[in-house]
Design a protein around this motif. Structure first.
Motif, PDB file in Angstrom:
ATOM      1  N   VAL A   1      45.500  25.544  50.987  1.00 55.40           N
ATOM      2  CA  VAL A   1      45.815  26.614  50.034  1.00 55.40           C
ATOM      3  C   VAL A   1      45.638  26.112  48.594  1.00 55.40           C
ATOM      4  CG1 VAL A   1      47.380  27.790  51.611  1.00 55.40           C
ATOM      5  CG2 VAL A   1      48.270  26.026  50.080  1.00 55.40           C
TER       6      VAL A   1
ATOM      7  N   GLU B   1      38.295  31.216  49.271  1.00 56.99           N
ATOM      8  CA  GLU B   1      38.303  31.406  47.813  1.00 56.99           C
ATOM      9  C   GLU B   1      37.631  30.215  47.157  1.00 56.99           C
ATOM     10  OE1 GLU B   1      42.327  31.352  48.260  1.00 56.99           O
ATOM     11  OE2 GLU B   1      42.588  33.488  48.645  1.00 56.99           O
TER      12      GLU B   1
ATOM     13  N   SER C   1      43.177  30.570  52.372  1.00 57.26           N
ATOM     14  CA  SER C   1      44.480  31.240  52.393  1.00 57.26           C
ATOM     15  C   SER C   1      44.655  31.957  53.721  1.00 57.26           C
ATOM     16  CB  SER C   1      44.578  32.225  51.230  1.00 57.26           C
ATOM     17  OG  SER C   1      44.624  31.537  49.997  1.00 57.26           O
TER      18      SER C   1
ATOM     19  N   LYS D   1      43.048  43.123  49.459  1.00 58.54           N
ATOM     20  CA  LYS D   1      42.832  41.876  50.197  1.00 58.54           C
ATOM     21  C   LYS D   1      42.332  42.147  51.609  1.00 58.54           C
ATOM     22  CE  LYS D   1      44.651  37.262  50.481  1.00 58.54           C
ATOM     23  NZ  LYS D   1      45.480  36.336  49.709  1.00 58.54           N
TER      24      LYS D   1
ATOM     25  N   PHE E   1      39.082  27.010  48.946  1.00 60.75           N
ATOM     26  CA  PHE E   1      40.465  27.104  49.423  1.00 60.75           C
ATOM     27  C   PHE E   1      40.515  28.087  50.590  1.00 60.75           C
ATOM     28  CE2 PHE E   1      41.099  26.065  44.833  1.00 60.75           C
ATOM     29  CZ  PHE E   1      41.646  24.812  45.025  1.00 60.75           C
TER      30      PHE E   1
ATOM     31  N   THR F   1      48.086  34.500  42.194  1.00 60.44           N
ATOM     32  CA  THR F   1      47.680  34.743  43.580  1.00 60.44           C
ATOM     33  C   THR F   1      46.576  33.753  43.936  1.00 60.44           C
ATOM     34  OG1 THR F   1      45.891  36.322  43.100  1.00 60.44           O
ATOM     35  CG2 THR F   1      48.141  37.218  43.288  1.00 60.44           C
ATOM     36  N   GLY F   2      46.383  33.543  45.239  1.00 62.25           N
ATOM     37  CA  GLY F   2      45.329  32.645  45.672  1.00 62.25           C
ATOM     38  C   GLY F   2      43.952  33.134  45.284  1.00 62.25           C
ATOM     39  N   ASP F   3      43.764  34.450  45.263  1.00 64.44           N
ATOM     40  CA  ASP F   3      42.448  35.020  44.981  1.00 64.44           C
ATOM     41  C   ASP F   3      42.049  34.864  43.522  1.00 64.44           C
ATOM     42  OD1 ASP F   3      42.705  36.741  47.648  1.00 64.44           O
ATOM     43  OD2 ASP F   3      44.460  37.132  46.405  1.00 64.44           O
TER      44      ASP F   3
END
Length: 407
Positions: A127, A91, A85, A55, A83, A227-229
């Motif tokens: 997010v 993202e 984060s 990351k 998004f 995960t956000g990714d």
């Protein structure tokens, strides 16, 4: 969501990565560094030749080449949302995503569908959590009530008046909601329609806390690893230990230092490759540590255990990483100890692991010692060199679970 048979996944991976190689400069650079091209991806060993991108690297590349760091393999017009984060890391979500980055798997597996009313208390602001869960719920045919976090009294009213059947919340906020309902005079579980809850993970004896909530409120709890990714990576299945990897995520458990895949049962970094065409992260290091419990027929990880910590929290002793979660689990497994701490040290050229522990009143050192030694070996595959019994004064309640004194 369409699930690909494991034998087809490398064919799908080659196709999506060929698109990425042609359109995303950062992905092309990963292959050029390894002197490879997407058509070379025939097996997990081939995939493991590619470098792990973490990351921090993604964040730095987005700063150097805004906004997506050269990882986007789609047109700007294909982007439905961006998004944001912490970082910030940007993202993209594309218009062709109809499952909330795979979250429909979680809710279908939990039996959510038409006729359910699901209260979603995760944030919809910046997010990805709230919106991706929302889309995953909607993909099952269930009805979503998009509340976001906070406002426990209003959400408690909504639970009762709308006949909510499932609640999505952090474990702490779920407890706040049920305590609010009880304070307002409702007799739970007889006066509500909630049958299940998707809860966020916590440190400590989280599974024990979930079982207590299930028994008290006559519900079933479930969870996921995301995960956000990448969105959903893996999800719980009833009666199964750990998390099942969703079919559009190719997971390897890797040495945090070298990136090499590790054998079953050995903790390492969760490294994920996605089959998504537009945001085609390849060998992305999540920073989270877990064990592989089983593999798919194609040689990739099929099921992972509970998260054990973050990369960088581990301490290596005789070629085996120990993580704070191991010590936490040891305390949970052994009621005869109240607190514990592992000290990694060195005796001449040999690395050592010493457990410092505080006994619970009424327990005996002799009866507990062998149980502790065996439990630690089961949790870490490492044999303790010694156990040192200490008092509460010697080990404050906020003492670190793991200390590295090897240097």
């Amino acid at each position: 969501m369409h699930s690909l048979p494991s034998t087809d996944r490398f064919e799908s991976l080659r196709a999506s990565q060929k698109n990425a190689y042609d359109r995303a400069p950062a992905i092309r650079a990963v292959y050029e560094l390894a002197k490879m091209a997407p058509h070379d991806l025939q097996s997990p060993d081939d995939l493991a030749r590619l470098a792990v991108t973490n990351k921090d690297a993604l964040l730095e590349m987005q700063r150097q080449s805004p906004p997506f760091g050269g990882f986007l393999a789609a047109d700007d017009a294909d982007i439905r949302r961006v998004f944001v984060s912490p970082g910030p890391v940007y993202e993209p979500q594309l218009f062709d995503d109809h499952t909330g980055h795979g979250f429909s798997h979680v809710f279908r597996q939990a039996g959510i569908g038409p006729g359910d009313r699901v209260l979603n208390t995760w944030s919809y602001h910046l997010v990805p959590a709230g919106l991706l869960l929302d889309e995953g719920i909607a993909a099952t045919g269930a009805t979503v009530i998009p509340c976001g976090p906070g406002g426990a009294e209003q959400q408690a009213q909504i639970i009762m008046e709308l006949g909510i059947t499932c609640i999505c919340a952090s474990t702490a906020f779920f407890i706040t909601l049920v305590e609010t309902l009880e304070r307002l005079g409702y007799d739970l579980p007889s006066q509500w329609k909630v049958r299940s809850a998707m809860l966020g993970g916590e440190l400590g004896d989280w599974i024990g806390k979930r079982r207590a909530l299930e028994e008290k409120y006559a519900i079933r709890t479930f969870s996921a690893y995301a995960t956000g990714d990448l969105g959903l990576i893996a999800y719980e299945e009833p009666g199964q230990v750990g998390y099942t990897v969703q079919p559009d995520r190719l997971v390897q458990i890797c040495d945090p230092l070298t990136g090499a895949p590790l054998p079953l049962g050995e903790p390492g970094q969760i490294v994920v490759t996605t089959l998504d065409r537009g945001w085609p992260l390849v060998r992305f290091g999540t920073g989270d540590v877990a064990q592989a419990l089983s593999n798919s027929p194609d040689g990739l990880v099929e099921r992972i255990g509970m998260l054990q910590g973050r990369v960088g929290q581990g301490v290596k002793v005789r070629e085996i990483f120990i993580y704070p979660r191991n010590v936490e689990d040891l305390i949970i497994r052994t009621p005869a100890i109240e607190r514990a701490q592992v000290i990694a040290g060195k005796n001449q050229h040999r690395e050592t692991a010493t457990l410092r522990a505080v006994l619970t009143p009424g327990s005996s050192q002799e009866d507990t010692q062998s149980d502790l030694m065996e439990a630690f070996r089961q949790l870490t595959r490492l044999k303790l060199d010694s156990i040192e019994w200490v008092t509460h004064e010697d080990m404050p309640i906020d003492a670190p679970l793991l200390v590295d004194n090897k240097h």
